[in-house]
Structures are given as structure tokens and as C-alpha cells.
Design a protein around this motif. Structure first.
Motif, short mmCIF file in Angstrom:
data_model
loop_
_atom_site.label_atom_id
_atom_site.label_comp_id
_atom_site.label_asym_id
_atom_site.label_seq_id
_atom_site.Cartn_x
_atom_site.Cartn_y
_atom_site.Cartn_z
N UNK A 2 47.70 -38.81 -43.48
CA UNK A 2 48.56 -39.94 -43.11
C UNK A 2 49.36 -39.53 -41.88
N UNK A 3 49.22 -40.32 -40.82
CA UNK A 3 49.93 -40.01 -39.58
C UNK A 3 50.67 -41.28 -39.12
N UNK A 4 51.98 -41.21 -39.07
CA UNK A 4 52.82 -42.30 -38.61
C UNK A 4 53.34 -41.95 -37.22
N UNK A 5 53.17 -42.87 -36.28
CA UNK A 5 53.60 -42.59 -34.91
C UNK A 5 54.44 -43.74 -34.37
N UNK A 6 55.62 -43.39 -33.84
CA UNK A 6 56.49 -44.33 -33.12
C UNK A 6 56.73 -45.62 -33.90
N UNK A 7 56.95 -45.49 -35.20
CA UNK A 7 57.14 -46.66 -36.05
C UNK A 7 58.55 -47.24 -35.82
N UNK A 8 58.58 -48.56 -35.62
CA UNK A 8 59.86 -49.23 -35.30
C UNK A 8 59.92 -50.56 -36.02
N UNK A 9 61.08 -50.81 -36.66
CA UNK A 9 61.29 -52.08 -37.33
C UNK A 9 62.75 -52.49 -37.19
N UNK A 10 62.94 -53.75 -36.78
CA UNK A 10 64.28 -54.28 -36.61
C UNK A 10 64.43 -55.57 -37.40
N UNK A 11 65.54 -55.69 -38.13
CA UNK A 11 65.87 -56.92 -38.85
C UNK A 11 67.10 -57.52 -38.16
N UNK A 12 66.91 -58.55 -37.37
CA UNK A 12 68.03 -59.11 -36.62
C UNK A 12 68.59 -58.07 -35.67
N UNK A 13 69.87 -57.76 -35.82
CA UNK A 13 70.50 -56.75 -34.96
C UNK A 13 70.40 -55.34 -35.55
N UNK A 14 69.88 -55.25 -36.79
CA UNK A 14 69.79 -53.95 -37.47
C UNK A 14 68.46 -53.26 -37.18
N UNK A 15 68.53 -52.07 -36.62
CA UNK A 15 67.33 -51.25 -36.43
C UNK A 15 67.13 -50.42 -37.70
N UNK A 16 66.14 -50.80 -38.50
CA UNK A 16 65.91 -50.14 -39.79
C UNK A 16 65.10 -48.86 -39.64
N UNK A 17 64.10 -48.88 -38.73
CA UNK A 17 63.28 -47.69 -38.45
C UNK A 17 63.22 -47.53 -36.94
N UNK A 18 63.59 -46.36 -36.47
CA UNK A 18 63.71 -46.16 -35.03
C UNK A 18 62.78 -45.04 -34.55
N UNK A 19 61.55 -45.45 -34.17
CA UNK A 19 60.56 -44.51 -33.63
C UNK A 19 60.33 -43.31 -34.56
#
Length: 257
Positions: A2-19
Motif C-alpha cells: 500500500x503506497x499513499x502519495x500526496x493525499x489531500x482532503x479539504x472539508x470547506x475551510x478545514x484541511x483534513x489531510x495535507x499531502x
């Protein structure tokens, strides 16, 4: 694996996962820890797209999950077991029926699905509870049914999203024992989100610490909890030392002279 790369998720103004970048090698147990709201659950849910990331890649055995079409995604999810915080059992079904339901819905004949359900329930110590319904089981037993349901697919990757969070403290131990046994068997790779420090110390091959959507430290337990490099790691070290001192004082106070 399993390789996760540069994963990013934002909910509105909240950055939940940052690279977020993370590699989980085959057969390893990796424990993901950090304060509440740091992005742990969002990260693990993104792996099988219960949460859709905004960008990045998630490679499982060379295939990018984030670019898969619905049919491909359904197939890959059969290779990924997921144990949730809440049990999500169907109250009208028996223990065995809850475990075999997904197998039957995916096309497996009922006899084979039943055999796999019995085998999975045996792995979590519930072989004598096949005909019980959820309201006849304790919270710990219900969560073990949830674990058996995930194991029935014989997944190559097991994801655990704080599986003891909804349990009474007295019931936590029985679920952790099952998790530890599964980790020792190495039947599948495990990525575990948990706050359970004793479990992490005993079972983890690698600890991943998160804070504010970022991975701040990665290492073996003896490194992360003994000689931490991050502020979060230092807080865990302080917590472990406090618990050890409290236990020692308690034992000393109860000593019979």
C-alpha cells in the motif's frame, strides 16, 4: 503493498489531510495515532474511498484506487477488510447471517458463504454464537462479529478505524486480544487507527503519528515512544511514563506488609 502519495482532503475551510505520504509493507501491522481530529480516520477511510480525496494517489499492489471505476472499486473493496467504530449489524439477522450477507450479495452461493462465515467467526471466538442475534451479544461480541465480517473476504489489507472507541472499557480487552492474535498470524496487512497505547506497544511493527492533517513522525515503537522527534511523540512518551509511574505507585500502595 500500500503506497499513499500526496493525499489531500479539504472539508470547506478545514484541511483534513495535507499531502500525506505513507507506505505499508506486506504483512506488517502499522498503527496510526494522534490527537482527535488530526486526520487519522479521514486517511484510513480514503483508502477504500469512503471519503473521496481531492488529490493524490493510493496504490494497492500497483493499482491506483482513486482512478478506479465503480466495478473496479467494488472488486478492490473485496480485498480490503474494514472494521468500523460502530458495529453496523443488522438486528433481524443472526451472527452467521450478518457475516455471510455481503458474500451472498456479491454472488457467492449460500452454502459456501455459510462455511466462510463459520470459519471467520471461529477466528474471533464466536463459533458457539452462530444463531445469536445482535441484541443477545455484548458490545465486545458485536464488534467481533464486525471483525469476522471483514475477515470473511480473506482480505489482503485490513483497515481498523478505532474499533474499540464505542466499547465500554471493560469490553475493550476482548477485542484487542482478537486484534493481537490476527496481527501475529500475519494473514493480512493491517493499518490500525487507535488510541490504545498498550496495543500499539505490543503489536505495531511501525507507528505513524499525525497532527493537523500531516504525518509528523514514523518509526518503530521503541523509537517513537522512547526517543521521539515530534511534539506529539513527546506527549505520548510523557503519557506512557505517567501511566507507568501511576501503576507503580498503585502497586506500592497495595503492598501487604
Amino acid at each position: 503493498m500500500l503506497v499513499i502519495q500526496n493525499l489531500y482532503k479539504q472539508f470547506g475551510s478545514l484541511v483534513a489531510i495535507n499531502d500525506v505520504n505513507l507506505t505499508v509493507n506486506k504483512g506488517k501491522t502499522v498503527v496510526l495515532m494522534g490527537p482527535s481530529g488530526c486526520g487519522k480516520s479521514t486517511t484510513i477511510r480514503a483508502i477504500n474511498r469512503l471519503v473521496e480525496p481531492d488529490r493524490g494517489s493510493i496504490m494497492l499492489s500497483g493499482a491506483n484506487i482513486l482512478t478506479m471505476q465503480p466495478d473496479e472499486l467494488r472488486d478492490i473493496r473485496k480485498r480490503i477488510g474494514f472494521v468500523f467504530q460502530h458495529f453496523n449489524l443488522i438486528s433481524r439477522l443472526t451472527t452467521a447471517e450478518n457475516v455471510m450477507l455481503g458474500l451472498v450479495m456479491s454472488g457467492m452461493n449460500k452454502e459456501l458463504a455459510r462455511d466462510k462465515a463459520v470459519e471467520s467467526l471461529s477466528k474471533v471466538g464466536l463459533e458457539n454464537h452462530l444463531e445469536h442475534r445482535p441484541n443477545e451479544l455484548s458490545g465486545g461480541q458485536q464488534q467481533r462479529v464486525g471483525i469476522a465480517r471483514a475477515l470473511a473476504y480473506e482480505p489482503e489489507l485490513m483497515l481498523w478505524d478505532e474499533p474499540t472507541a464505542s466499547l465500554d472499557p471493560i469490553l475493550v480487552r476482548e477485542v484487542l486480544i482478537v486484534m493481537e492474535e490476527l496481527a501475529r498470524y500475519r494473514a493480512s496487512t493491517m493499518l490500525v487507527v487507535t488510541h490504545e497505547l498498550p496495543f500499539a506497544l505490543r503489536v505495531a511493527d511501525e507507528i505513524v503519528l499525525m497532527d493537523e492533517g500531516c504525518i509528523v513522525e514514523v518509526g518503530v515503537p521503541s523509537q517513537v515512544f522512547v526517543n521521539p522527534a515530534s511534539d506529539i511523540g513527546k506527549k505520548y512518551k510523557e503519557l506512557i511514563e505517567y501511566q507507568m509511574n501511576t501503576s507503580a505507585q498503585s502497586l506500592s500502595g497495595n503492598r501487604i506488609e
